[in-house]
Design a protein around this motif. Structure first.
Motif, PDB file in Angstrom:
ATOM      1  N   TYR A  30       0.835  -1.205   0.000  1.00 28.45           N
ATOM      2  CA  TYR A  30       0.000   0.000   0.000  1.00 28.45           C
ATOM      3  C   TYR A  30       0.873   1.260   0.000  1.00 28.45           C
ATOM      4  O   TYR A  30       0.588   2.228  -0.703  1.00 28.45           O
ATOM      5  CB  TYR A  30      -0.917  -0.021   1.222  1.00 28.45           C
ATOM      6  CG  TYR A  30      -1.756   1.211   1.395  1.00 28.45           C
ATOM      7  CD1 TYR A  30      -2.913   1.403   0.638  1.00 28.45           C
ATOM      8  CD2 TYR A  30      -1.417   2.192   2.312  1.00 28.45           C
ATOM      9  CE1 TYR A  30      -3.691   2.533   0.795  1.00 28.45           C
ATOM     10  CE2 TYR A  30      -2.183   3.319   2.480  1.00 28.45           C
ATOM     11  CZ  TYR A  30      -3.327   3.491   1.724  1.00 28.45           C
ATOM     12  OH  TYR A  30      -4.090   4.616   1.883  1.00 28.45           O
ATOM     13  N   PHE A  31       1.946   1.249   0.800  1.00 30.24           N
ATOM     14  CA  PHE A  31       2.786   2.436   0.908  1.00 30.24           C
ATOM     15  C   PHE A  31       3.906   2.480  -0.133  1.00 30.24           C
ATOM     16  O   PHE A  31       4.431   3.553  -0.435  1.00 30.24           O
ATOM     17  CB  PHE A  31       3.379   2.545   2.317  1.00 30.24           C
ATOM     18  CG  PHE A  31       2.365   3.005   3.321  1.00 30.24           C
ATOM     19  CD1 PHE A  31       1.945   4.317   3.345  1.00 30.24           C
ATOM     20  CD2 PHE A  31       1.816   2.123   4.219  1.00 30.24           C
ATOM     21  CE1 PHE A  31       1.001   4.753   4.251  1.00 30.24           C
ATOM     22  CE2 PHE A  31       0.868   2.535   5.132  1.00 30.24           C
ATOM     23  CZ  PHE A  31       0.456   3.864   5.152  1.00 30.24           C
ATOM     24  N   VAL A  32       4.281   1.345  -0.710  1.00 35.02           N
ATOM     25  CA  VAL A  32       5.322   1.329  -1.733  1.00 35.02           C
ATOM     26  C   VAL A  32       4.744   1.618  -3.113  1.00 35.02           C
ATOM     27  O   VAL A  32       5.439   2.136  -3.988  1.00 35.02           O
ATOM     28  CB  VAL A  32       6.070  -0.027  -1.714  1.00 35.02           C
ATOM     29  CG1 VAL A  32       6.963  -0.188  -2.906  1.00 35.02           C
ATOM     30  CG2 VAL A  32       6.870  -0.152  -0.430  1.00 35.02           C
ATOM     31  N   VAL A  35       5.446   4.951  -4.901  1.00 36.82           N
ATOM     32  CA  VAL A  35       6.848   5.300  -5.102  1.00 36.82           C
ATOM     33  C   VAL A  35       7.665   4.106  -5.589  1.00 36.82           C
ATOM     34  O   VAL A  35       8.881   4.070  -5.417  1.00 36.82           O
ATOM     35  CB  VAL A  35       7.462   5.865  -3.802  1.00 36.82           C
ATOM     36  CG1 VAL A  35       6.817   7.177  -3.432  1.00 36.82           C
ATOM     37  CG2 VAL A  35       7.358   4.872  -2.669  1.00 36.82           C
ATOM     38  N   TRP A  36       7.021   3.125  -6.230  1.00 33.36           N
ATOM     39  CA  TRP A  36       7.723   1.890  -6.581  1.00 33.36           C
ATOM     40  C   TRP A  36       8.925   2.095  -7.495  1.00 33.36           C
ATOM     41  O   TRP A  36       9.923   1.402  -7.339  1.00 33.36           O
ATOM     42  CB  TRP A  36       6.766   0.836  -7.128  1.00 33.36           C
ATOM     43  CG  TRP A  36       6.256   1.108  -8.497  1.00 33.36           C
ATOM     44  CD1 TRP A  36       5.109   1.760  -8.829  1.00 33.36           C
ATOM     45  CD2 TRP A  36       6.892   0.752  -9.733  1.00 33.36           C
ATOM     46  NE1 TRP A  36       4.993   1.838 -10.190  1.00 33.36           N
ATOM     47  CE2 TRP A  36       6.064   1.221 -10.767  1.00 33.36           C
ATOM     48  CE3 TRP A  36       8.069   0.090 -10.055  1.00 33.36           C
ATOM     49  CZ2 TRP A  36       6.393   1.051 -12.100  1.00 33.36           C
ATOM     50  CZ3 TRP A  36       8.388  -0.083 -11.391  1.00 33.36           C
ATOM     51  CH2 TRP A  36       7.555   0.399 -12.396  1.00 33.36           C
ATOM     52  N   PRO A  37       8.931   3.032  -8.454  1.00 37.21           N
ATOM     53  CA  PRO A  37      10.144   3.178  -9.273  1.00 37.21           C
ATOM     54  C   PRO A  37      11.357   3.618  -8.438  1.00 37.21           C
ATOM     55  O   PRO A  37      12.455   3.086  -8.600  1.00 37.21           O
ATOM     56  CB  PRO A  37       9.778   4.243 -10.301  1.00 37.21           C
ATOM     57  CG  PRO A  37       8.291   4.256 -10.348  1.00 37.21           C
ATOM     58  CD  PRO A  37       7.847   3.891  -8.971  1.00 37.21           C
ATOM     59  N   VAL A  38      11.139   4.554  -7.545  1.00 39.56           N
ATOM     60  CA  VAL A  38      12.226   5.017  -6.681  1.00 39.56           C
ATOM     61  C   VAL A  38      12.665   3.890  -5.754  1.00 39.56           C
ATOM     62  O   VAL A  38      13.861   3.690  -5.513  1.00 39.56           O
ATOM     63  CB  VAL A  38      11.785   6.257  -5.872  1.00 39.56           C
ATOM     64  CG1 VAL A  38      12.864   6.695  -4.913  1.00 39.56           C
ATOM     65  CG2 VAL A  38      11.396   7.385  -6.801  1.00 39.56           C
ATOM     66  N   PHE A  39      11.718   3.138  -5.244  1.00 38.91           N
ATOM     67  CA  PHE A  39      12.008   2.023  -4.345  1.00 38.91           C
ATOM     68  C   PHE A  39      12.840   0.952  -5.055  1.00 38.91           C
ATOM     69  O   PHE A  39      13.807   0.432  -4.485  1.00 38.91           O
ATOM     70  CB  PHE A  39      10.700   1.446  -3.812  1.00 38.91           C
ATOM     71  CG  PHE A  39      10.871   0.461  -2.713  1.00 38.91           C
ATOM     72  CD1 PHE A  39      11.268   0.872  -1.452  1.00 38.91           C
ATOM     73  CD2 PHE A  39      10.629  -0.881  -2.920  1.00 38.91           C
ATOM     74  CE1 PHE A  39      11.425  -0.033  -0.429  1.00 38.91           C
ATOM     75  CE2 PHE A  39      10.788  -1.799  -1.903  1.00 38.91           C
ATOM     76  CZ  PHE A  39      11.185  -1.376  -0.650  1.00 38.91           C
ATOM     77  N   VAL A  40      12.497   0.643  -6.295  1.00 42.07           N
ATOM     78  CA  VAL A  40      13.250  -0.356  -7.065  1.00 42.07           C
ATOM     79  C   VAL A  40      14.678   0.133  -7.323  1.00 42.07           C
ATOM     80  O   VAL A  40      15.637  -0.639  -7.196  1.00 42.07           O
ATOM     81  CB  VAL A  40      12.525  -0.695  -8.382  1.00 42.07           C
ATOM     82  CG1 VAL A  40      13.404  -1.489  -9.321  1.00 42.07           C
ATOM     83  CG2 VAL A  40      11.241  -1.441  -8.087  1.00 42.07           C
TER      84      VAL A  40
END
Length: 65
Positions: A30-32, A35-40
């Protein structure tokens, strides 16, 4: 200089926050999700940094024996 980095993630989204899910995995997703591209990119950079560190220590260990 840092403005580009500061604008990659919207700290104040227009949608009101909803109640997060109850399960742990759903909570993380839910929280990722926004912002998943930055997280990856951070995961890959951390992994590459770890590989470099382990390779360096293995090289030093092989060189010292």
């Amino acid at each position: 200089m840092f403005r580009w980095f500061e604008t990659r993630i919207d700290a104040f989204p227009e949608d009101p926050p909803a109640r997060p899910p109850e399960t742990l995995l759903a909570f993380y997703l839910y929280f990722v999700k926004p912002v998943w591209p930055v997280f990856v990119v951070l995961l890959v950079a951390g992994f590459l940094g770890s590989l470099i560190e382990v390779s360096l220590l293995a090289f030093v260990a092989a060189w010292s024996t």
